[in-house]
Design an enzyme around this catalytic site. Structure first.
Site, PDB file in Angstrom:
ATOM      1  N   TYR A  73       1.059  -1.449  -0.019  1.00  0.00           N
ATOM      2  CA  TYR A  73       0.075  -0.067  -0.056  1.00  0.00           C
ATOM      3  C   TYR A  73       0.623   1.242  -0.090  1.00  0.00           C
ATOM      4  O   TYR A  73       0.859   2.079  -0.515  1.00  0.00           O
ATOM      5  CB  TYR A  73      -0.951  -0.324   1.047  1.00  0.00           C
ATOM      6  CG  TYR A  73      -2.177   1.267   0.997  1.00  0.00           C
ATOM      7  CD1 TYR A  73      -3.137   0.387   0.849  1.00  0.00           C
ATOM      8  CD2 TYR A  73      -2.105   2.777   1.587  1.00  0.00           C
ATOM      9  CE1 TYR A  73      -3.887   1.761   0.830  1.00  0.00           C
ATOM     10  CE2 TYR A  73      -2.716   2.948   1.576  1.00  0.00           C
ATOM     11  CZ  TYR A  73      -3.866   2.884   1.063  1.00  0.00           C
ATOM     12  OH  TYR A  73      -4.385   4.284   0.618  1.00  0.00           O
ATOM     13  N   PHE A 125      -6.112  20.294 -24.626  1.00  0.00           N
ATOM     14  CA  PHE A 125      -6.755  18.650 -25.560  1.00  0.00           C
ATOM     15  C   PHE A 125      -8.261  18.873 -24.522  1.00  0.00           C
ATOM     16  O   PHE A 125      -8.594  19.663 -23.638  1.00  0.00           O
ATOM     17  CB  PHE A 125      -6.377  17.006 -25.138  1.00  0.00           C
ATOM     18  CG  PHE A 125      -6.740  16.406 -25.262  1.00  0.00           C
ATOM     19  CD1 PHE A 125      -7.307  15.773 -26.346  1.00  0.00           C
ATOM     20  CD2 PHE A 125      -7.523  14.972 -24.500  1.00  0.00           C
ATOM     21  CE1 PHE A 125      -8.110  15.280 -27.412  1.00  0.00           C
ATOM     22  CE2 PHE A 125      -8.406  14.305 -24.850  1.00  0.00           C
ATOM     23  CZ  PHE A 125      -8.259  14.252 -26.266  1.00  0.00           C
ATOM     24  N   ASP A 126      -9.102  18.249 -25.035  1.00  0.00           N
ATOM     25  CA  ASP A 126     -10.692  18.651 -24.725  1.00  0.00           C
ATOM     26  C   ASP A 126     -11.326  18.094 -23.000  1.00  0.00           C
ATOM     27  O   ASP A 126     -11.351  18.667 -22.147  1.00  0.00           O
ATOM     28  CB  ASP A 126     -11.960  17.542 -25.131  1.00  0.00           C
ATOM     29  CG  ASP A 126     -11.560  15.687 -25.771  1.00  0.00           C
ATOM     30  OD1 ASP A 126     -10.530  15.422 -24.978  1.00  0.00           O
ATOM     31  OD2 ASP A 126     -12.059  14.877 -26.134  1.00  0.00           O
ATOM     32  N   ASP A 216       1.987  19.508 -21.009  1.00  0.00           N
ATOM     33  CA  ASP A 216       1.074  17.833 -21.117  1.00  0.00           C
ATOM     34  C   ASP A 216       1.907  17.006 -22.099  1.00  0.00           C
ATOM     35  O   ASP A 216       1.990  17.162 -23.326  1.00  0.00           O
ATOM     36  CB  ASP A 216      -0.266  18.759 -21.285  1.00  0.00           C
ATOM     37  CG  ASP A 216      -0.947  17.404 -22.092  1.00  0.00           C
ATOM     38  OD1 ASP A 216      -0.604  15.763 -22.033  1.00  0.00           O
ATOM     39  OD2 ASP A 216      -2.391  17.235 -22.373  1.00  0.00           O
ATOM     40  N   ALA A 218       2.079  14.179 -23.448  1.00  0.00           N
ATOM     41  CA  ALA A 218       1.314  12.513 -23.355  1.00  0.00           C
ATOM     42  C   ALA A 218       2.040  12.073 -25.006  1.00  0.00           C
ATOM     43  O   ALA A 218       2.272  11.059 -24.672  1.00  0.00           O
ATOM     44  CB  ALA A 218      -0.314  12.907 -24.182  1.00  0.00           C
ATOM     45  N   LYS A 259      -0.056   6.860 -23.813  1.00  0.00           N
ATOM     46  CA  LYS A 259       0.600   7.568 -24.675  1.00  0.00           C
ATOM     47  C   LYS A 259       1.832   6.874 -25.223  1.00  0.00           C
ATOM     48  O   LYS A 259       2.196   5.489 -25.138  1.00  0.00           O
ATOM     49  CB  LYS A 259       0.201   8.539 -25.372  1.00  0.00           C
ATOM     50  CG  LYS A 259      -1.359   8.689 -25.721  1.00  0.00           C
ATOM     51  CD  LYS A 259      -2.777   9.165 -24.519  1.00  0.00           C
ATOM     52  CE  LYS A 259      -3.683   9.796 -24.639  1.00  0.00           C
ATOM     53  NZ  LYS A 259      -4.122   9.942 -23.642  1.00  0.00           N
ATOM     54  N   HIS A 449     -19.917  14.320 -26.968  1.00  0.00           N
ATOM     55  CA  HIS A 449     -19.382  12.673 -28.075  1.00  0.00           C
ATOM     56  C   HIS A 449     -19.273  11.831 -28.005  1.00  0.00           C
ATOM     57  O   HIS A 449     -19.737  11.115 -28.031  1.00  0.00           O
ATOM     58  CB  HIS A 449     -18.277  13.416 -28.454  1.00  0.00           C
ATOM     59  CG  HIS A 449     -16.853  13.596 -27.855  1.00  0.00           C
ATOM     60  ND1 HIS A 449     -16.592  14.924 -27.207  1.00  0.00           N
ATOM     61  CD2 HIS A 449     -16.036  13.135 -27.669  1.00  0.00           C
ATOM     62  CE1 HIS A 449     -15.436  14.607 -26.286  1.00  0.00           C
ATOM     63  NE2 HIS A 449     -15.025  13.637 -26.677  1.00  0.00           N
TER      64      HIS A 449
HETATM   65  N1  F0G Z   1      -3.696  14.703 -22.765  1.00  0.00           N
HETATM   66  C1  F0G Z   1      -4.096  14.916 -23.981  1.00  0.00           C
HETATM   67  C2  F0G Z   1      -3.208  15.426 -25.388  1.00  0.00           C
HETATM   68  C3  F0G Z   1      -4.635  13.588 -24.782  1.00  0.00           C
HETATM   69  O1  F0G Z   1      -3.885  13.512 -25.799  1.00  0.00           O
HETATM   70  C4  F0G Z   1      -5.033  12.745 -23.455  1.00  0.00           C
HETATM   71  C5  F0G Z   1      -6.231  11.702 -23.671  1.00  0.00           C
HETATM   72  C6  F0G Z   1      -5.176  13.736 -22.721  1.00  0.00           C
HETATM   73  C7  F0G Z   1      -4.608  14.414 -21.662  1.00  0.00           C
HETATM   74  C8  F0G Z   1      -5.642  12.620 -21.193  1.00  0.00           C
HETATM   75  O2  F0G Z   1      -5.186  12.008 -20.252  1.00  0.00           O
HETATM   76  O3  F0G Z   1      -7.116   9.590 -21.208  1.00  0.00           O
HETATM   77  O4  F0G Z   1      -5.269   8.861 -19.499  1.00  0.00           O
HETATM   78  O5  F0G Z   1      -6.941  10.877 -19.443  1.00  0.00           O
HETATM   79  N2  F0G Z   1      -6.073  11.712 -25.002  1.00  0.00           N
HETATM   80  C9  F0G Z   1      -7.010  10.507 -25.304  1.00  0.00           C
HETATM   81  C10 F0G Z   1      -7.346  10.079 -26.542  1.00  0.00           C
HETATM   82  C11 F0G Z   1      -7.861  10.133 -24.704  1.00  0.00           C
HETATM   83  O6  F0G Z   1      -7.822   9.895 -27.387  1.00  0.00           O
HETATM   84  O7  F0G Z   1      -6.435  11.204 -27.784  1.00  0.00           O
HETATM   85  P1  F0G Z   1      -6.486  10.305 -20.547  1.00  0.00           P
END
Ligand code: F0G
Length: 459
Positions: A73, A125-126, A216, A218, A259, A449
């Site tokens: 833990y 990102f969204d 960010d 990813a 990613k 979406h």
């Molecule tokens: N930042 C970027 C640039 C992303 O592309 C994503 C996720 C996130 C943050 C959020 O990360 O999904 O681990 O919570 N992108 C996915 C996509 C969902 O399909 O591009 P997460």
């Protein structure tokens, strides 16, 4: 000698069957899913290009690491392995695992976001935008001039607009801007990289005004590889060095390890500021877990740590970027307009241009997404007015773009899967004028979406 054939730099040890279906089955599946591809069961999908997130094939070494996971833990050995890997890469002081990228966003914005604040970015990102807005603050995108000109290729369309950045800081006031977020690569606008020069200059401006830069990251390795390939002075540098230099221009990072860490789940929040880190840890414990596991199992931490090294392998990155370009070349030949140049993890089809008979309020991207599934069981995602459109005072406000993203999972598909996708596009291209507009029947306030219900309309 540089060969024409793409050599996937791995051999396959474990396989999974694909979901073969008939046309009537797929039509029924679409109706059942209310034309929302997020509602389609994955075993009814033949080639799944919905996302490159959490869909990577892990290596034999990563699976071996999974067995080494320490599930204690608190203070698990796996945490220290993870922490060392993230610190080696980023150089940041306080490292917190989280269950995925958006948890890092939610935590960070709850600490420093809130009403009256504005976050500036090359493009949120969204989920980043949604988490920023959920905290009460404004998320302002400042993409490079030309980023929305999808036909004209440029090396670094993921840059932030430096002039707009300074103007925004002066207009909004530095005290109201808790951070600048650099999204690498810029997923919302075509998976395009930012240049080192742009990162360096962003960092200089940010330091001048005392605003932290948060990365960010990813897809940091894909961004670093593009810098090596495209930016003068980087050709002979190791991608791992380039990645470290990228992080040196920030003072923190949020990562979705789903990613560029080849993990199926996970992420981290890494911060230099001790006060931010202290506040973040409190929220982490509340929602994710104790700070040495943060919502993950020890085995996930091990897989991420290993993935962060594997992703910097230059044979892998050469194959990765080449295989995306290969898809782009095939689509161009089939007469399909794409965002130029192709991105690091995906090719983005310009649905507005491909289906000029469908107005943004008819969601051309979603129409193409549904047709790809109907024709051949290919799943892609709309990045357009379904994802980013709004209704303001009863009026439909379209997104600035109508794209369809074909995201390529890492190390999963081979060249023949991609050839198949190209063949399907060539078929759809011949009858594109018969694709129907779509109507939104049911949506939600945020990230609509994911749950929207749609219907095709008569052409
Ligand atoms: N930042 C970027 C640039 C992303 O592309 C994503 C996720 C996130 C943050 C959020 O990360 O999904 O681990 O919570 N992108 C996915 C996509 C969902 O399909 O591009 P997460």
């Amino acid at each position: 000698m540089s060969w024409k054939t793409i050599i996937e730099p791995f051999k396959i040890k474990t396989v999974e069957p694909l979901g073969f279906t008939t046309l009537p089955e797929r039509e029924a599946v679409l109706r059942e899913a209310c034309y929302n591809i997020f509602a389609i069961p994955a075993d009814k999908v033949l080639v799944d290009l919905l996302t490159d997130s959490g869909t990577s094939a892990m290596s034999a070494e990563q699976w071996a690491c999974v067995m080494r996971g320490d599930e204690s833990y608190a203070g698990a050995r796996s945490f220290f392995t993870f922490e060392a890997a993230v610190r080696r890469l980023t150089g940041y002081r306080h490292i917190m695992p989280v269950h995925q990228g958006r948890a890092a966003e939610r935590i960070l914005f709850s600490v420093v976001g809130g009403p009256g604040k504005t976050i500036l970015s090359n493009s949120h990102f969204d989920t980043t935008r949604a988490n920023a807005e959920a905290s009460g603050c404004v998320a302002l995108d400042l993409p490079a001039p030309g980023a929305l000109d999808f036909d004209t290729p440029a090396d670094f369309k993921g840059d932030i607009d430096l002039k707009a950045l300074e103007d925004a800081i002066r207009r909004i006031g530095k005290q109201n801007i808790p951070m600048i977020v650099m999204t690498l690569t810029n997923n919302s606008l075509g998976g395009q990289p930012a240049s080192m020069a742009n990162l360096r200059e962003t960092s200089r401006i940010a330091r001048h005004y005392g605003i932290p830069v948060i990365i960010d990251c990813a897809r940091f390795a894909e961004n670093a590889f593009f810098i090596k390939r495209r930016e003068p002075g980087f050709a002979s540098r190791k991608v791992s060095d380039i990645a470290q230099e990228i992080f040196s221009y920030g003072s923190g990072a949020m990562m979705s390890s789903k990613k560029d860490a080849f993990a199926n789940i996970g992420g981290f929040l890494a911060l230099n500021d001790p006060d931010w880190a202290k506040a973040a840890r409190e929220i982490l414990i509340l929602g994710e877990g104790f700070p040495t596991y943060g919502g993950l199992a020890g085995r996930d931490l091990e897989a991420i740590a290993r993935g962060l090294t594997e992703v910097l392998d230059e044979e892998y990155l050469t194959y990765r970027i080449r295989s995306i370009e290969y898809l782009a070349e095939g689509l161009r030949k089939a007469g399909v307009p794409i965002v130029e140049p192709p991105g690091g993890h995906a090719v983005y089809v310009n649905a507005r241009k491909f289906l000029p008979h469908i107005k943004p309020e008819g969601y051309p991207g979603q129409s193409l997404v549904c047709e790809l599934y109907r024709t051949a069981g290919i799943r892609a995602v709309e990045i357009g007015s379904l994802m980013f459109g709004k209704t303001e005072n009863g009026k439909f406000v379209p997104a600035p773009m109508e794209l369809v993203r074909l995201a390529i999972p890492r190390r999963v598909y081979t060249q023949s899967h991609i050839d198949f996708v190209i063949e399907v596009f060539a078929d759809i291209a011949k009858r594109r004028d018969r694709l129907p507009p779509m109507r939104l029947i049911e949506g939600s306030q945020r990230l609509t979406h994911f749950t929207a219900k749609m219907m095709p309309e008569p052409v």
